[in-house]
Write an enzyme that holds these catalytic residues in place. Structure first.
Site, PDB file in Angstrom:
ATOM      1  CD  GLU A  37      -2.579   1.669   0.169  1.00 43.85           C
ATOM      2  OE1 GLU A  37      -3.342   0.854  -0.350  1.00 43.85           O
ATOM      3  OE2 GLU A  37      -2.422   2.830  -0.266  1.00 43.85           O
ATOM      4  N   GLY A  43      -7.695   2.320   1.521  1.00 45.88           N
ATOM      5  CA  GLY A  43      -7.970   2.941   0.225  1.00 45.88           C
ATOM      6  C   GLY A  43      -9.063   3.990   0.258  1.00 45.88           C
ATOM      7  N   GLY A 186     -21.030  18.174 -11.622  1.00 43.27           N
ATOM      8  CA  GLY A 186     -21.370  16.749 -11.772  1.00 43.27           C
ATOM      9  C   GLY A 186     -22.572  16.396 -10.913  1.00 43.27           C
ATOM     10  CB  ILE A 190     -19.635  11.583  -5.742  1.00 44.69           C
ATOM     11  CG1 ILE A 190     -19.171  10.127  -5.608  1.00 44.69           C
ATOM     12  CG2 ILE A 190     -18.760  12.508  -4.885  1.00 44.69           C
ATOM     13  CD1 ILE A 190     -17.750   9.843  -6.040  1.00 44.69           C
ATOM     14  CB  THR A 278     -16.173  15.599 -13.264  1.00 41.51           C
ATOM     15  OG1 THR A 278     -14.893  15.849 -12.678  1.00 41.51           O
ATOM     16  CG2 THR A 278     -16.917  16.896 -13.365  1.00 41.51           C
ATOM     17  N   GLY A 279     -16.497  12.269 -11.756  1.00 41.20           N
ATOM     18  CA  GLY A 279     -16.110  10.884 -12.021  1.00 41.20           C
ATOM     19  C   GLY A 279     -14.731  10.550 -11.500  1.00 41.20           C
ATOM     20  CB  ALA A 332     -16.816  -0.392  -1.371  1.00 38.72           C
ATOM     21  CG  HIS A 460     -48.603  -5.263   8.026  1.00 36.78           C
ATOM     22  ND1 HIS A 460     -48.678  -4.377   6.969  1.00 36.78           N
ATOM     23  CD2 HIS A 460     -49.475  -4.825   8.974  1.00 36.78           C
ATOM     24  CE1 HIS A 460     -49.581  -3.450   7.243  1.00 36.78           C
ATOM     25  NE2 HIS A 460     -50.072  -3.694   8.462  1.00 36.78           N
TER      26      HIS A 460
END
Ligand SMILES: Cc1cc2nc3c(=O)[nH]c(=O)nc-3n(C[C@H](O)[C@H](O)[C@H](O)COP(=O)(O)OP(=O)(O)OC[C@H]3O[C@@H](n4cnc5c(N)ncnc54)[C@H](O)[C@@H]3O)c2cc1C
Length: 479
Positions: A37, A43, A186, A190, A278-279, A332, A460
């Site tokens: 990592e 991450g 965007g 997100i 924006t991605g 994820a 219910h």
């Protein structure tokens, strides 16, 4: 199981959700595993994604609820004006990130996975190089490698970040300040989630979308009701069909908007802050992919359904890839599922993933969720495969639990095959949509039909009866 000819049976590059799941699963199967990592363990999801954003949504959602006097008054409740401390909300998110990151790291260590901190890369077949933060470089041999390097925010050309007044979700999750007027570039999940957080905490939002309509990736019926509840009823102004061609950080932040069709500059805005949503772009640079013949496609590492890395028809031996870097349903739980599938296959299995049964959710208030095919894709497939497409809608306003909660604005759209009753997809807007979708995802995964599903008894009064009603309507239409 361990092969003495190699330093490790498996080296995983990247300790996000995908890498974590692969490493843990492999260690559980008795493999000698290392995980590399270069940033923070856990991450994007743990440090800059799912975990902190859901903590912010939880806190700001409570503020929204208590501040909604009209709604509370319908229950006969009169709350005093709501006060909140931004820094404590931020602390809640940061503390949660630390806890989850610590638990994940401990779990890997307890499983016997060796954690190596540094930047990993391929070094030809069955070799991995790692450069640590001190510049020390080491090479390890391994029987198999899993690439799980994830993704980073995509920032379009012309937009300058200063990470203070113009920033991406990486900074937004820290909630270091609340711009009085924020533009969100965007209108994907997100952007919508942060619009939910910011408006709940009193910010004015302008949402900017390059495509013709706001929320272009969602089902049109869901978009209609979601727009009414999540955008039009809030302090959000929208501008679609325009590109933010230039954004200059500062006080104020300057935004130049260009018409998507005519390419003419149509407006200049001055706001307090800008969130660029924006991605995401795949993290596939500097991995020395050429050393084993991997050619990325738009930066994504191509894989087959068993997670083997491929080059056209050719399988690249001993190299696997999972998670966002593969560009498949960048979530994820997809990354984690891919990690498990890769390891099953490394251990000699022939497991495949069914992306159609993987649900997706937007954790706004109320939530949006979906699984399987969009209505347009289902229509095309129905023509190609000569079956009749069924579409039914079930409404929250007919559900006792939703009515009791005074949250009855919601809809479930179910897509199914009228010839054999198989469930093809579902799209939900409404309270707890993210939980409701799971039942339908499981039905798709198990290849169940609506006749069988319609006989299953639901508690219910619960929101799950919205799903039951849809199954019953669909069952009555199966030929
Ligand atoms: C704001 C936000 C909210 C989100 N909310 C949700 C949600 O609610 N639900 C959901 O399912 N998904 C959500 N996501 C998406 C989710 O975070 C990602 O799909 C998921 O993190 C992908 O996991 P991954 O393992 O593929 O990659 P990542 O989590 O990106 O992890 C990759 C890791 O690899 C490391 N790395 C990269 N290159 C190297 C290298 N060469 N050597 C060593 N290490 C390397 C990186 O430092 C990183 O730690 C959200 C994302 C964002 C940004």
């Amino acid at each position: 199981m361990t092969d003495p000819n190699f330093d490790f049976d498996l080296i995983v590059i990247g300790a996000g959700y995908g890498g974590f799941d692969a490493a843990k699963h492999a260690a559980g199967k008795g493999l000698k595993v290392a995980i590399i990592e270069s940033g923070d363990m856990g991450g994007t999801c743990v440090n800059k994604g799912c975990v902190p954003s859901k903590a912010l949504l939880a806190a700001s959602g409570k503020v929204r609820e208590i501040a909604n006097y009209e709604h509370l008054a319908k229950f006969g409740i009169h709350a005093s004006p709501v006060r909140f401390e931004r820094s404590k909300i931020a602390d809640h998110a940061n503390n949660l990130v630390s806890n989850v990151r610590e638990n994940l790291t401990k779990t890997l260590k307890r499983s016997g996975v060796e954690i190596i901190l540094g930047f990993g890369r391929l070094e030809g077949n069955q070799k991995v190089g790692v450069r640590d933060n001190n510049g020390i470089d080491r090479i390890f041999t391994c029987k198999n490698t899993v690439l799980a390097t994830g993704s980073s925010p995509f920032v379009p050309p012309g937009i300058t970040l200063d990470n203070r007044t113009v920033f991406t979700s990486d900074e937004a999750v820290k909630l270091e300040w609340l711009p009085r007027w924020i533009a969100i570039i965007g209108s994907g999940y997100i952007g919508l989630e942060f619009a939910d957080v910011y408006t709940a905490l009193g910010c004015e939002v302008t949402m900017i979308e390059a495509l013709e309509n706001i929320m272009p990736t969602f089902d049109p019926d869901i978009t209609k009701i979601a727009k009414k509840n999540l955008i039009q009823s809030r302090d959000i102004d929208t501008k679609s069909n325009v590109f933010a061609t230039k954004i200059t950080p500062g006080c104020p932040v300057k935004i130049e908007l260009t018409d998507a069709k005519t390419k003419e500059i149509v407006e200049n805005l001055e706001v307090d802050g800008v969130l660029v949503a924006t991605g995401r772009s795949p993290n596939s640079k500097n991995l020395n992919l050429d050393s084993v013949g991997i050619k990325t496609i738009k930066g994504y590492i191509p894989i087959d359904d068993q997670m083997r890395v491929i080059n056209g028809e050719k399988i690249i031996p001993n190299v696997w890839a999972v998670g966002d870097v593969t560009g498949k349903l960048m979530l994820a739980h997809t990354a984690a599922a891919q990690g498990t599938v890769a390891v099953e296959n490394i251990c000699g299995g022939h497991t495949e993933i069914n992306y159609r049964s993987i649900p997706a959710a937007t954790f706004t208030h109320p939530e949006i969720s979906s699984v399987g095919l969009s209505e347009n894709d289902a229509k095309e497939i129905a023509i190609k495969e000569s079956f009749t497409l069924g579409v039914v809608k079930s409404y929250f306003k007919a559900n006792s639990k939703a009515l009791a909660e005074l949250e009855s604005d919601g809809i479930l759209k179910l897509l199914f095959n009228k010839d054999n009753g198989k469930v093809l997809g579902a799209h939900i807007f409404g309270m707890h949509a993210a939980d409701l979708i799971q039942e339908i995802a499981n039905a798709i995964s198990r290849n169940q039909d609506v006749i069988q599903l319609a006989t299953e008894v639901h508690t219910h009064p619960t929101l799950s009866e919205v799903v039951e009603v849809a199954y019953k309507q669909a069952a009555s239409q199966v030929k």
